[in-house]
Design a protein around this motif. Structure first.
Motif, PDB file in Angstrom:
ATOM      1  N   TRP A   1       0.822  -1.212   0.000  1.00  0.00           N
ATOM      2  CA  TRP A   1       0.000   0.000   0.000  1.00  0.00           C
ATOM      3  C   TRP A   1       0.852   1.256   0.000  1.00  0.00           C
TER       4      TRP A   1
ATOM      5  N   SER B   1       0.878   3.849  -3.075  1.00  0.00           N
ATOM      6  CA  SER B   1       0.320   5.171  -2.789  1.00  0.00           C
ATOM      7  C   SER B   1       1.389   6.250  -2.906  1.00  0.00           C
TER       8      SER B   1
ATOM      9  N   TRP C   1      -2.265   0.495  -9.255  1.00  0.00           N
ATOM     10  CA  TRP C   1      -2.827   0.364  -7.913  1.00  0.00           C
ATOM     11  C   TRP C   1      -4.261  -0.166  -7.980  1.00  0.00           C
TER      12      TRP C   1
ATOM     13  N   LEU D   1      -5.943  -4.706   0.606  1.00  0.00           N
ATOM     14  CA  LEU D   1      -5.459  -3.468   0.001  1.00  0.00           C
ATOM     15  C   LEU D   1      -6.566  -2.429  -0.183  1.00  0.00           C
TER      16      LEU D   1
ATOM     17  N   PHE E   1      -6.863  -0.536   3.030  1.00  0.00           N
ATOM     18  CA  PHE E   1      -5.794   0.454   3.191  1.00  0.00           C
ATOM     19  C   PHE E   1      -6.125   1.714   2.384  1.00  0.00           C
ATOM     20  N   ASP E   2      -6.663   1.531   1.191  1.00  0.00           N
ATOM     21  CA  ASP E   2      -7.012   2.672   0.349  1.00  0.00           C
ATOM     22  C   ASP E   2      -8.120   3.496   0.987  1.00  0.00           C
TER      23      ASP E   2
END
Length: 388
Positions: free
Chosen positions: A230, A234, A260, A342, A345-346
């Motif tokens: 992540w 990012s 991503w 993931l 996390f976003d």
């Protein structure tokens, strides 16, 4: 390389400065190639001593890497450096500066130097698992403790160890790696194996490895690697979509965003597969043979789902290697470590206004209070990859 996992050790020395940080008081660094999981085998029910010859080989290989370091400015200004390498090293230097100054990552002395290797692959990494559960084989060696993979600088040696594990009934997975992190114990150089990547992968890899310097939690392999995936992605988006990396209208900004999105889609798929297999393996009434037969059916059904429903939606990546190997638990565990939750996390990043430093600070603040840092994330959504 988007699909190439990057091994790091899953444990820290007991006085290394806590869950976060990069304490460096131990004098035994000289033989630590923790990032490669260099250790003697210790299966899930067996622990063995560390092979002195193996550790010495690891130390020798790490020493060669460190002794070959040259400062980035020196290599960039060297007339003998080809134009492509010069451009990649300049990009790496700019990305590192951005990570330090704009993202507030603890970069230490990492990636201020360059080492040209005499091979295209840094090492081979072997992992293994029980065939009837998602239980990894672990390896052990001094200082870093148990790790779920083992690195080899010699392909034949790796293949011999793989044969031994398979003879004992374990699933195995042998793969190349071009990058690793020593978690701040050494001043990690930028390796020629990484510089071969395209611009987005080069920067994402650097950011991934720097995230381990910034925060590394002892014993939480899946969190550490998914967190690094992540952060790496990012941070690459933040860099390429800023004026420093080309701006929001640049092709590299779009490419970083697309990759991503692909990884989050793949994460949903992997988490769905893991959820179904964990449910399948939890049946205590089933025999080992029945569990293996049933898991093969689950793997095949999900592979078909991936081929029909997931791959056509990918924008920039293919995850081609995923379809090359016969599926097994070792392969799945390897991917699960790097792609778990993931999208959550976003969402966590979005809840902090898209500010990576603020989002990172919440993990650092919770590192000493929580046993599982996944608890920092918003509640997980139903895995989109679960298929009928």
């Amino acid at each position: 390389m988007p699909e190439e996992v990057r091994p790091q050790a899953d444990d820290r020395p007991p006085d290394s400065g806590g869950r976060g940080g990069r304490g460096r008081r131990w004098g035994a660094r000289i033989l630590v190639v923790a990032a490669l999981g260099l250790a003697s085998v210790a299966a899930t029910t067996l622990a063995t001593g560390c092979s002195p010859g193996y550790v010495l080989r690891a130390g020798w290989e790490e020493a060669k890497i460190l002794n070959g370091r040259r400062s980035l400015p020196e290599v960039i200004l060297d007339p003998a450096t080809d134009a492509e390498t010069r451009a990649k090293l300049t990009l790496a230097y700019e990305a590192r500066e951005f990570a330090r100054d704009s993202l507030l990552l603890d970069v230490g002395d990492s990636y201020t130097t360059y080492t040209k290797l005499d091979r295209d692959t840094l090492a081979m990494v072997l992992s293994a698992a029980k065939p009837d559960s998602l239980a990894p084989v672990t390896w052990w060696f001094p200082i870093v403790g148990h790790v779920p993979y083992r690195g080899f600088f010699d392909l034949a040696e790796a293949e011999r160890e793989q044969v031994k594990l398979e003879a004992r009934g374990f699933d195995t997975y042998l793969r190349p790696t071009a990058a690793f992190s020593t978690l701040g114990w050494f001043s990690d150089p930028l390796l020629s194996t990484i510089v071969r990547y395209d611009e987005v992968e080069l920067v994402a890899t650097i950011m991934h490895e720097l995230s381990h310097n910034h925060l590394f939690v002892a014993g939480q392999v899946r969190f550490n690697e998914s967190f690094a995936t992540w952060v790496g992605r990012s941070a690459a988006i933040a860099f390429f979509c800023s004026p420093a990396g080309g701006g929001p209208e640049s092709a590299l900004c779009a490419q970083a965003r697309d990759r991503w999105e692909d990884m989050m889609l793949y994460s949903r798929y992997i988490d769905g597969l893991v959820a179904e297999l964990e449910e399948h393996y939890a049946d205590e009434s089933a025999t080992t043979e029945a569990k293996i037969a049933g898991r093969d059916e689950v793997f095949l059904r999900h592979r078909e789902h991936f081929r029909r429903e997931i791959r056509p939606r990918l924008r920039s990546l293919t995850f081609a290697r995923y379809g090359e190997e016969p599926p097994n638990n070792a392969i799945l565990l390897s991917r699960m470590r790097y792609y778990h939750r993931l999208p959550d996390f976003d969402r966590h990043l979005a809840l902090h206004g898209g500010s990576l430093p603020r989002a990172l600070a919440t993990f650092e603040a919770a590192a000493d209070a929580l046993d599982d840092l996944f608890e920092v994330l918003p509640a997980s959504e139903l895995p989109a990859g679960r298929c009928p």
